[in-house]
Design a protein around this motif. Structure first.
Motif, PDB file in Angstrom:
ATOM      1  N   VAL A 162       3.758   7.059 -13.232  1.00 33.71           N
ATOM      2  CA  VAL A 162       4.677   5.952 -13.524  1.00 33.71           C
ATOM      3  C   VAL A 162       5.308   5.517 -12.204  1.00 33.71           C
ATOM      4  CG1 VAL A 162       6.777   5.232 -14.738  1.00 33.71           C
ATOM      5  CG2 VAL A 162       5.174   6.819 -15.839  1.00 33.71           C
ATOM      6  N   CYS A 163       5.132   4.261 -11.841  1.00 32.11           N
ATOM      7  CA  CYS A 163       5.684   3.771 -10.566  1.00 32.11           C
ATOM      8  C   CYS A 163       6.998   3.037 -10.826  1.00 32.11           C
ATOM      9  CB  CYS A 163       4.693   2.848  -9.869  1.00 32.11           C
ATOM     10  SG  CYS A 163       3.284   3.763  -9.197  1.00 32.11           S
ATOM     11  N   VAL A 164       7.963   3.305  -9.964  1.00 28.77           N
ATOM     12  CA  VAL A 164       9.294   2.711 -10.085  1.00 28.77           C
ATOM     13  C   VAL A 164       9.321   1.394  -9.310  1.00 28.77           C
ATOM     14  CG1 VAL A 164      11.752   3.049  -9.557  1.00 28.77           C
ATOM     15  CG2 VAL A 164      10.337   4.987 -10.308  1.00 28.77           C
ATOM     16  N   ASP A 165       9.532   0.331 -10.035  1.00 32.11           N
ATOM     17  CA  ASP A 165       9.645  -1.038  -9.512  1.00 32.11           C
ATOM     18  C   ASP A 165       8.323  -1.597  -8.984  1.00 32.11           C
ATOM     19  OD1 ASP A 165      11.832  -2.933  -7.327  1.00 32.11           O
ATOM     20  OD2 ASP A 165      11.237  -3.278  -9.394  1.00 32.11           O
ATOM     21  N   ILE A 166       7.584  -0.853  -8.190  1.00 29.00           N
ATOM     22  CA  ILE A 166       6.306  -1.324  -7.637  1.00 29.00           C
ATOM     23  C   ILE A 166       5.557  -0.097  -7.115  1.00 29.00           C
ATOM     24  CG2 ILE A 166       7.321  -1.760  -5.344  1.00 29.00           C
ATOM     25  CD1 ILE A 166       5.520  -4.261  -5.180  1.00 29.00           C
ATOM     26  N   PRO A 167       4.241  -0.042  -7.247  1.00 28.97           N
ATOM     27  CA  PRO A 167       3.529   1.128  -6.730  1.00 28.97           C
ATOM     28  C   PRO A 167       3.728   1.238  -5.211  1.00 28.97           C
ATOM     29  CG  PRO A 167       2.104  -0.130  -8.190  1.00 28.97           C
ATOM     30  CD  PRO A 167       3.317  -0.976  -7.934  1.00 28.97           C
ATOM     31  N   SER A 168       4.041   2.431  -4.721  1.00 27.46           N
ATOM     32  CA  SER A 168       4.183   2.615  -3.267  1.00 27.46           C
ATOM     33  C   SER A 168       2.826   2.412  -2.622  1.00 27.46           C
ATOM     34  CB  SER A 168       4.707   4.024  -2.972  1.00 27.46           C
ATOM     35  OG  SER A 168       5.986   4.159  -3.554  1.00 27.46           O
ATOM     36  N   GLY A 169       2.804   1.482  -1.675  1.00 27.52           N
ATOM     37  CA  GLY A 169       1.547   1.109  -1.010  1.00 27.52           C
ATOM     38  C   GLY A 169       1.234  -0.359  -1.233  1.00 27.52           C
ATOM     39  N   VAL A 170       1.894  -0.966  -2.224  1.00 26.80           N
ATOM     40  CA  VAL A 170       1.701  -2.408  -2.491  1.00 26.80           C
ATOM     41  C   VAL A 170       2.826  -3.189  -1.802  1.00 26.80           C
ATOM     42  CG1 VAL A 170       1.711  -4.232  -4.253  1.00 26.80           C
ATOM     43  CG2 VAL A 170       0.599  -2.043  -4.742  1.00 26.80           C
ATOM     44  N   GLU A 171       2.475  -4.252  -1.113  1.00 26.60           N
ATOM     45  CA  GLU A 171       3.510  -5.100  -0.498  1.00 26.60           C
ATOM     46  C   GLU A 171       4.009  -6.094  -1.543  1.00 26.60           C
ATOM     47  OE1 GLU A 171       1.987  -6.832   3.099  1.00 26.60           O
ATOM     48  OE2 GLU A 171       2.192  -4.947   4.214  1.00 26.60           O
ATOM     49  N   ALA A 172       5.309  -6.154  -1.713  1.00 26.70           N
ATOM     50  CA  ALA A 172       5.928  -6.878  -2.836  1.00 26.70           C
ATOM     51  C   ALA A 172       5.660  -8.379  -2.787  1.00 26.70           C
ATOM     52  CB  ALA A 172       7.426  -6.617  -2.843  1.00 26.70           C
ATOM     53  N   ASP A 173       5.465  -8.966  -1.607  1.00 27.55           N
ATOM     54  CA  ASP A 173       5.338 -10.427  -1.529  1.00 27.55           C
ATOM     55  C   ASP A 173       3.905 -10.922  -1.590  1.00 27.55           C
ATOM     56  OD1 ASP A 173       8.138 -11.077   0.751  1.00 27.55           O
ATOM     57  OD2 ASP A 173       8.001 -10.268  -1.288  1.00 27.55           O
ATOM     58  N   THR A 174       2.951 -10.018  -1.351  1.00 28.08           N
ATOM     59  CA  THR A 174       1.557 -10.500  -1.267  1.00 28.08           C
ATOM     60  C   THR A 174       0.599  -9.760  -2.195  1.00 28.08           C
ATOM     61  OG1 THR A 174       1.077  -8.850   0.423  1.00 28.08           O
ATOM     62  CG2 THR A 174       1.876 -11.028   1.185  1.00 28.08           C
ATOM     63  N   GLY A 175       1.004  -8.544  -2.630  1.00 26.58           N
ATOM     64  CA  GLY A 175       0.060  -7.732  -3.412  1.00 26.58           C
ATOM     65  C   GLY A 175      -0.942  -7.014  -2.541  1.00 26.58           C
ATOM     66  N   CYS A 176      -0.781  -7.166  -1.201  1.00 26.31           N
ATOM     67  CA  CYS A 176      -1.702  -6.491  -0.282  1.00 26.31           C
ATOM     68  C   CYS A 176      -1.521  -4.980  -0.332  1.00 26.31           C
ATOM     69  CB  CYS A 176      -1.448  -6.948   1.151  1.00 26.31           C
ATOM     70  SG  CYS A 176      -2.111  -8.557   1.470  1.00 26.31           S
ATOM     71  N   VAL A 177      -2.656  -4.277  -0.181  1.00 21.25           N
ATOM     72  CA  VAL A 177      -2.642  -2.807  -0.097  1.00 21.25           C
ATOM     73  C   VAL A 177      -3.437  -2.452   1.147  1.00 21.25           C
ATOM     74  CG1 VAL A 177      -3.435  -0.673  -1.191  1.00 21.25           C
ATOM     75  CG2 VAL A 177      -2.475  -2.525  -2.598  1.00 21.25           C
ATOM     76  N   ARG A 178      -2.769  -1.870   2.131  1.00 22.32           N
ATOM     77  CA  ARG A 178      -3.418  -1.669   3.435  1.00 22.32           C
ATOM     78  C   ARG A 178      -3.747  -0.199   3.707  1.00 22.32           C
ATOM     79  NH1 ARG A 178      -2.294  -6.722   5.548  1.00 22.32           N
ATOM     80  NH2 ARG A 178      -0.385  -7.656   4.731  1.00 22.32           N
ATOM     81  N   GLY A 179      -3.492   0.659   2.715  1.00 19.54           N
ATOM     82  CA  GLY A 179      -3.758   2.093   2.908  1.00 19.54           C
ATOM     83  C   GLY A 179      -3.631   2.792   1.556  1.00 19.54           C
ATOM     84  N   PRO A 180      -3.387   4.127   1.556  1.00 17.30           N
ATOM     85  CA  PRO A 180      -3.246   4.860   0.281  1.00 17.30           C
ATOM     86  C   PRO A 180      -2.153   4.225  -0.577  1.00 17.30           C
ATOM     87  CG  PRO A 180      -3.394   6.391   2.113  1.00 17.30           C
ATOM     88  CD  PRO A 180      -3.288   5.014   2.717  1.00 17.30           C
ATOM     89  N   CYS A 181      -2.415   4.164  -1.872  1.00 18.35           N
ATOM     90  CA  CYS A 181      -1.469   3.490  -2.780  1.00 18.35           C
ATOM     91  C   CYS A 181      -1.549   4.178  -4.137  1.00 18.35           C
ATOM     92  CB  CYS A 181      -1.887   2.026  -2.917  1.00 18.35           C
ATOM     93  SG  CYS A 181      -0.815   1.083  -4.038  1.00 18.35           S
ATOM     94  N   PHE A 182      -0.413   4.411  -4.761  1.00 18.81           N
ATOM     95  CA  PHE A 182      -0.426   5.001  -6.106  1.00 18.81           C
ATOM     96  C   PHE A 182      -1.197   4.074  -7.047  1.00 18.81           C
ATOM     97  CE2 PHE A 182       2.002   8.824  -6.203  1.00 18.81           C
ATOM     98  CZ  PHE A 182       2.997   8.716  -5.239  1.00 18.81           C
TER      99      PHE A 182
END
Ligand SMILES: NC(=O)C1=CN([C@@H]2O[C@H](COP(=O)(O)OP(=O)(O)OC[C@H]3O[C@@H](n4cnc5c(N)ncnc54)[C@H](O)[C@@H]3O)[C@@H](O)[C@H]2O)[C@H](O)CC1
Ligand SMILES: [K+]
Length: 519
Positions: A162-182
């Motif tokens: 369960v991710c709080v507010d946003i999965p860690s690893g996702v950038e909030a403004d773009t949805g980009c994931v540049r490395g490990p991400c929940f």
């Protein structure tokens, strides 16, 4: 419901605290409690004795994590808080909640105990559920070690996340994931959805999205118009036409569809049936004359017109005059499904568009006929909705599909500017925009990645256009209804067995569900 950036959300937080005097600690408590509610449901209310691992970071996302730890502990769970920061770095409301956690005699699990063993790894291995409170909307870039390795450990554990507010690893403004991400099973986001949760790949990593209230004043959430909206039932229901008792078929719009070729009669049929199933009063389908008898057999409620064809049974330039006469008796044109890119058919499409006087939705080979020729689009005098998938979008903009996928938002804006039209870019989160406002659609499912799906969508949009919705709303509502029909069909057919005809049949159910507010 509006969609915000991290900065816009932070500004709303600040206004709530400064202007409405809601203490930040209250917002944090509400945020934590909402996450606890989701977790309790996931555990079927059997919290007592369950092992919960909470990954906590140094910011307020981590602060939410300490609130969650406290409440789950009080409900009888065995809670391990893994802190990926020096406690001295933690400040403000997060520090208050960390302090309460410690005052309760609870501890922080160390990432490693210096002699090679890792209590944290043991905690992950024995967890029943994991909570990502590492990074929230303040995150940018790449998650550093050791957190990065623990994210991979958690993702491979097979345990619910369960991710709080946003999965860690996702950038909030773009949805980009540049490395490990929940990879979340559930993401509980506060007050309003962040853009990054609705754009690929952020939407993929978010899993099931819960948008929860944390008591920001309702007036504040409507305070500014950000021009970005997540499509919801109540909004689309407002837009959909209501039929008055004295209505006759002429009042419900006349749709002309130009579609089909040898071997692609299905595309034409699906589009036409979707249009009549979505409330259009009269639907006429113009097809190459050699296919006309087949269409007469396949279709009943739809009128069919044989048109001059090329040697390859595609629409020929000789059909132009008849098409102009048909257009004079129509309210909306749907152009493209199954037309092929036969040079003569391409020339016909361009001629039809050049003196178009009624709104049109252009899909499939109608778009391919305009590849690299957005100049034609900008000269069209009537409103036009384009419904490309990423490859068709790439052809229109003369870029690669990869470039479209890496910046979906940017590419739709580019096409709107170049073509002066409404653009619907298909995807797991379909984007619809006129360049001013952007709507994001979250209905639909992977089972809809099947031949004919786009043809059904074209018919739905054409029908809504013909019933008086603005081009932007017809495209946005069409995407929402189409996806909802696919979700209804999925329940019955499953993700592999789903075919376009299934969600065609579910269009009336989807429309009723939205119109009557049964969710
Ligand atoms: N929306 C609301 O009303 C509320 C939201 N809450 C929670 O607050 C977070 C946002 O908190 P913030 O402290 O601003 O950011 P984070 O918790 O995400 O902290 C990030 C922290 O980490 C640093 N950082 C960013 N990127 C990196 C990186 N690549 N590597 C290392 N460190 C990084 C950054 O500098 C920050 O210090 C929101 O998401 C909600 O969970 C409130 O709790 C309640 C109200
Ligand atoms: K998080």
């Amino acid at each position: 419901m509006q969609v915000v950036t991290a900065g816009e959300m932070a500004a709303l937080d600040r206004k709530a605290i400064e202007q409405y005097c809601i203490p930040g600690i209250v917002l944090m408590e509400n945020a934590g409690l909402q996450v606890v509610k989701v977790i309790v449901d996931l555990l079927d209310k059997q919290v007592n004795g369950k092992r919960v691992v909470i990954f906590a970071g140094k910011g307020n996302n981590g602060g939410d994590g300490f609130v969650i730890a406290r409440h789950l502990h009080n409900l009888g769970a065995a809670v391990d808080v893994l802190l990926f920061a020096d406690p001295a770095q933690i400040s403000g409301d997060a520090a208050i909640n960390l302090n309460i956690w410690l005052k309760m005699g609870q501890t922080i699990v160390r990432i490693n105990d210096g002699n090679g063993k890792s209590p944290a790894e043991l905690a992950v291995a024995s967890a029943d559920i994991m909570v990502d409170a590492l990074y929230g909307t303040g995150f940018k870039g790449v998650v550093p070690e050791p957190a990065a390795s623990f994210i991979l450990l958690a993702n491979n554990s097979g345990k619910p996340i369960v991710c709080v507010d946003i999965p860690s690893g996702v950038e909030a403004d773009t949805g980009c994931v540049r490395g490990p991400c929940f990879k979340a099973d559930h993401t509980v986001t506060f007050a309003l959805p962040k853009l990054g949760l609705l754009l690929e790949p952020g939407s993929y990593y978010s899993g099931k999205l819960h948008i929860v209230d944390i008591s920001l004043p309702a007036v504040l959430l409507k305070f500014r118009n950000y021009g970005r909206y997540l499509l919801r039932d109540e909004l689309v229901s407002e837009w959909l036409p209501r039929r008055f008792t004295g209505a006759h078929k002429g009042d419900c719009g006349r749709v002309l569809i130009l579609a089909g070729s040898r071997g692609m009669t299905g595309a034409a049929c699906l589009t036409a049936q979707a249009a009549i199933r979505s409330g259009a009063g009269l639907v006429t389908l113009g097809v190459p004359e050699g296919l006309h008898d087949i269409m007469e057999i396949k279709l009943t409620e739809v009128m069919t017109v044989p048109l001059p064809e090329t040697d390859r049974k595609t629409l020929s330039l000789e059909a132009l005059d008849q098409i102009k006469a048909l257009l004079d008796r129509s309210d909306v044109l749907a152009l493209g499904p199954g037309l092929t890119v036969h040079p003569e058919t391409v020339a016909l499409v361009q001629k039809v568009l050049e003196d178009l006087k009624i709104p049109a939705v252009i899909d499939a080979d109608g778009l391919n006929a305009l590849a690299g020729q957005t100049g034609i689009l900008s000269r069209i005098k009537a409103p036009v909705v384009l419904t490309p998938h990423p490859v068709e979008m790439a052809r229109l903009l003369s870029i690669t599909a990869g470039e479209v996928l890496s910046d979906r938002l940017g590419s739709v804006q580019k096409l709107v500017e170049a073509g002066g039209c409404i653009v619907l870019l298909k995807g797991s989160r379909t984007l619809i925009t006129d360049g001013e406002e952007i709507y994001i659609n979250a209905t639909g499912n992977p089972g809809m990645a099947t031949g004919g799906s786009g043809d059904v969508l074209t018919g739905v949009i054409a029908a809504l256009l013909a019933q008086g919705l603005s081009p932007l709303r017809a495209a946005a509502a069409g995407a929402f209804v189409h996806g909802r029909a696919g979700d209804l069909a999925l329940a019955d057919k499953g993700v592999m067995g789903l075919i376009a005809g299934d969600f065609l049949d579910c269009l009336p159910g989807a429309l009723n569900m939205i119109l009557e507010g049964e969710i």
